[in-house]
Write an enzyme that holds these catalytic residues in place. Structure first.
Site, PDB file in Angstrom:
ATOM      1  N   ALA A   3       0.992  -1.258   0.329  1.00 23.67           N
ATOM      2  CA  ALA A   3      -0.375  -0.009  -0.235  1.00 23.67           C
ATOM      3  C   ALA A   3       1.184   1.220  -0.171  1.00 23.67           C
ATOM      4  O   ALA A   3       0.815   2.383   0.773  1.00 23.67           O
ATOM      5  CB  ALA A   3      -0.795   0.097   1.890  1.00 23.67           C
ATOM      6  N   LEU A   4       2.034   1.286  -0.807  1.00 27.13           N
ATOM      7  CA  LEU A   4       3.156   2.366  -1.097  1.00 27.13           C
ATOM      8  C   LEU A   4       2.393   3.135  -1.660  1.00 27.13           C
ATOM      9  O   LEU A   4       1.226   3.511  -1.640  1.00 27.13           O
ATOM     10  CB  LEU A   4       4.615   2.045  -2.180  1.00 27.13           C
ATOM     11  CG  LEU A   4       4.499   0.244  -2.435  1.00 27.13           C
ATOM     12  CD1 LEU A   4       5.965  -0.034  -3.415  1.00 27.13           C
ATOM     13  CD2 LEU A   4       4.868  -0.038  -0.852  1.00 27.13           C
ATOM     14  N   GLU A  55       4.177   7.907  -1.035  1.00 25.37           N
ATOM     15  CA  GLU A  55       5.008   9.176  -1.015  1.00 25.37           C
ATOM     16  C   GLU A  55       6.622   8.601  -0.205  1.00 25.37           C
ATOM     17  O   GLU A  55       7.407   8.730  -0.098  1.00 25.37           O
ATOM     18  CB  GLU A  55       5.059  10.214  -1.564  1.00 25.37           C
ATOM     19  CG  GLU A  55       6.189  11.035  -1.490  1.00 25.37           C
ATOM     20  CD  GLU A  55       6.534  10.955  -2.912  1.00 25.37           C
ATOM     21  OE1 GLU A  55       7.322  11.356  -3.399  1.00 25.37           O
ATOM     22  OE2 GLU A  55       5.668  10.646  -4.339  1.00 25.37           O
ATOM     23  N   GLY A  59      11.009   4.713   7.695  1.00 23.48           N
ATOM     24  CA  GLY A  59      10.836   6.231   8.212  1.00 23.48           C
ATOM     25  C   GLY A  59      10.639   6.099  10.176  1.00 23.48           C
ATOM     26  O   GLY A  59      10.449   5.583  10.121  1.00 23.48           O
ATOM     27  N   GLN A  88       2.631  -9.121  13.664  1.00 24.07           N
ATOM     28  CA  GLN A  88       2.486  -7.740  14.564  1.00 24.07           C
ATOM     29  C   GLN A  88       1.202  -6.828  14.924  1.00 24.07           C
ATOM     30  O   GLN A  88       0.624  -5.653  14.928  1.00 24.07           O
ATOM     31  CB  GLN A  88       3.450  -6.890  13.872  1.00 24.07           C
ATOM     32  CG  GLN A  88       2.698  -6.041  12.485  1.00 24.07           C
ATOM     33  CD  GLN A  88       3.924  -6.130  11.450  1.00 24.07           C
ATOM     34  OE1 GLN A  88       5.082  -5.894  10.863  1.00 24.07           O
ATOM     35  NE2 GLN A  88       3.766  -4.226  11.344  1.00 24.07           N
ATOM     36  N   ARG A 114      -2.519   3.519   6.339  1.00 24.72           N
ATOM     37  CA  ARG A 114      -3.927   3.814   6.621  1.00 24.72           C
ATOM     38  C   ARG A 114      -4.800   5.513   6.378  1.00 24.72           C
ATOM     39  O   ARG A 114      -5.976   4.645   6.394  1.00 24.72           O
ATOM     40  CB  ARG A 114      -4.150   3.477   8.157  1.00 24.72           C
ATOM     41  CG  ARG A 114      -2.856   2.087   8.883  1.00 24.72           C
ATOM     42  CD  ARG A 114      -3.020   1.606  10.290  1.00 24.72           C
ATOM     43  NE  ARG A 114      -3.726  -0.137  10.084  1.00 24.72           N
ATOM     44  CZ  ARG A 114      -1.862  -0.422  10.961  1.00 24.72           C
ATOM     45  NH1 ARG A 114      -0.803   0.196  10.527  1.00 24.72           N
ATOM     46  NH2 ARG A 114      -2.413  -1.754  11.097  1.00 24.72           N
ATOM     47  N   HIS A 119       7.008   5.640   2.162  1.00 26.49           N
ATOM     48  CA  HIS A 119       7.955   4.706   1.224  1.00 26.49           C
ATOM     49  C   HIS A 119       8.841   5.145   0.128  1.00 26.49           C
ATOM     50  O   HIS A 119       9.790   4.175   0.045  1.00 26.49           O
ATOM     51  CB  HIS A 119       7.138   3.096   0.967  1.00 26.49           C
ATOM     52  CG  HIS A 119       5.907   2.731   2.293  1.00 26.49           C
ATOM     53  ND1 HIS A 119       4.787   3.158   1.440  1.00 26.49           N
ATOM     54  CD2 HIS A 119       6.289   2.779   2.974  1.00 26.49           C
ATOM     55  CE1 HIS A 119       3.892   2.978   3.059  1.00 26.49           C
ATOM     56  NE2 HIS A 119       5.029   1.787   3.660  1.00 26.49           N
ATOM     57  N   LYS A 170       8.533   8.611  11.369  1.00 25.80           N
ATOM     58  CA  LYS A 170       6.985   8.223  11.840  1.00 25.80           C
ATOM     59  C   LYS A 170       6.990   6.801  12.390  1.00 25.80           C
ATOM     60  O   LYS A 170       6.258   7.516  13.171  1.00 25.80           O
ATOM     61  CB  LYS A 170       5.747   7.671  10.497  1.00 25.80           C
ATOM     62  CG  LYS A 170       4.789   8.139  10.853  1.00 25.80           C
ATOM     63  CD  LYS A 170       3.527   7.901   9.678  1.00 25.80           C
ATOM     64  CE  LYS A 170       2.966   6.835   8.755  1.00 25.80           C
ATOM     65  NZ  LYS A 170       2.629   5.463  10.508  1.00 25.80           N
TER      66      LYS A 170
END
Length: 284
Positions: free
Chosen positions: A36-37, A39, A151, A65, A191, A41, A153
């Site tokens: 679900a790539l 920017e 990342g 996970q 998400r 990624h 994030k």
């Protein structure tokens, strides 16, 4: 661009890259993803392409996970579109295994980073970081990369994986790239596509709250409780957004700090509708 489905094939691809006549310096770069790539990624892919001579992106929605009531079954899976994006970026290979390739029947071995795995997202999602550490260690063993790209994030995840890599003496350098945001400030996330238009607007309060803390730090505030109170007040302007946590922590240990210093992590997790979002910034 080569599509690889087995660990044996991935390992063979990586070793062949090292035998290439052009193989010098940092050779193999790995970008682990769940697909679900977006920017964000792709920024990791570009960093890997800049640093390394051969780049592989893994696309694997890791079941270990996700908790029992989380979104594993509905997590977006856009493999064909992802591959088209990666081909445009010049990626050399995509590793897209089936779950049974990563988790053999009756598998009983997992990787857990004690302490860190129970903090921040780990406190809200028991077992989450055990699943992350296990799958990433398997990817490192399979791909044998020189560098792996993540990342900012996922700040708590970065701390867990740094500790795991150091503790297991894995010969992989972790490279962390800055958060990529939409034009209005929302941190990019796979998400985000769950959000309704109204929720999408509400979600902007996360980045606004971080901005209020950054401004307070710039103005001289260093007390973490005062800064967190500032963020809570900002988040309260969107009463439909439910706070999971707001924390000021040492980025290495994920333990709370009383007074912030450069390098500390300010992190937020909150529910917007039924979607859990995270965001953060690094002091200084």
């Amino acid at each position: 661009m080569k599509i690889i489905e087995t660990v044996a094939e991935l390992r063979a691809w990586s070793r062949e890259a090292r035998r290439s006549e052009k193989a010098t310096g940092k050779i193999v770069g790995l970008v682990p993803t769940m697909g679900a790539l977006h920017e964000g990624h792709l920024s990791l892919v570009r960093a890997a392409k800049t640093d390394c001579q051969a780049v592989v992106v893994s696309i694997f929605v890791n079941p270990t996970q996700f908790g029992p009531n989380e979104d594993f079954s509905k997590y977006p899976r856009t493999f064909d579109a992802d591959c088209a994006l990666l081909a445009t970026e010049g990626v050399d290979a995509v590793f897209a295994p089936q779950p049974q390739e990563i988790y053999q029947p009756a598998a009983a071995t997992f990787v857990e980073v004690e302490g860190l795995s129970e903090r921040l997202d780990g406190a809200s999602r028991p077992g989450h970081f055990r699943g992350v550490a296990t799958v990433v260690s398997k990817l490192f063993i399979a791909a044998e990369p020189d560098r792996a790209y993540f990342g900012q994030k996922d700040g708590a995840q970065v701390a867990v994986l740094r500790r795991m890599t150091a503790d297991l003496l894995l010969p992989v350098e972790l490279v962390v790239s800055p958060i990529v945001r939409e034009s209005d400030g929302l941190a990019m996330s796979s998400r985000n596509r769950y959000l309704s238009p109204e929720e999408r607007t509400q979600a902007l309060v996360l980045s606004r709250s971080l901005e209020t803390m950054q401004k307070a730090i710039t103005a001289g505030e260093r007390d973490s409780e005062a800064l967190i109170a500032t963020a809570r007040a900002s988040l309260a302007t969107e009463p439909e957004v439910r706070i999971d946590y707001i924390a000021a922590v040492d980025w290495g240990t994920l333990l709370p700090v009383e007074k912030v210093v450069p390098g500390n992590l300010f992190a937020i997790a909150a529910w917007v509708g039924s979607t859990r979002l995270i965001d953060n910034f690094i002091v200084g």
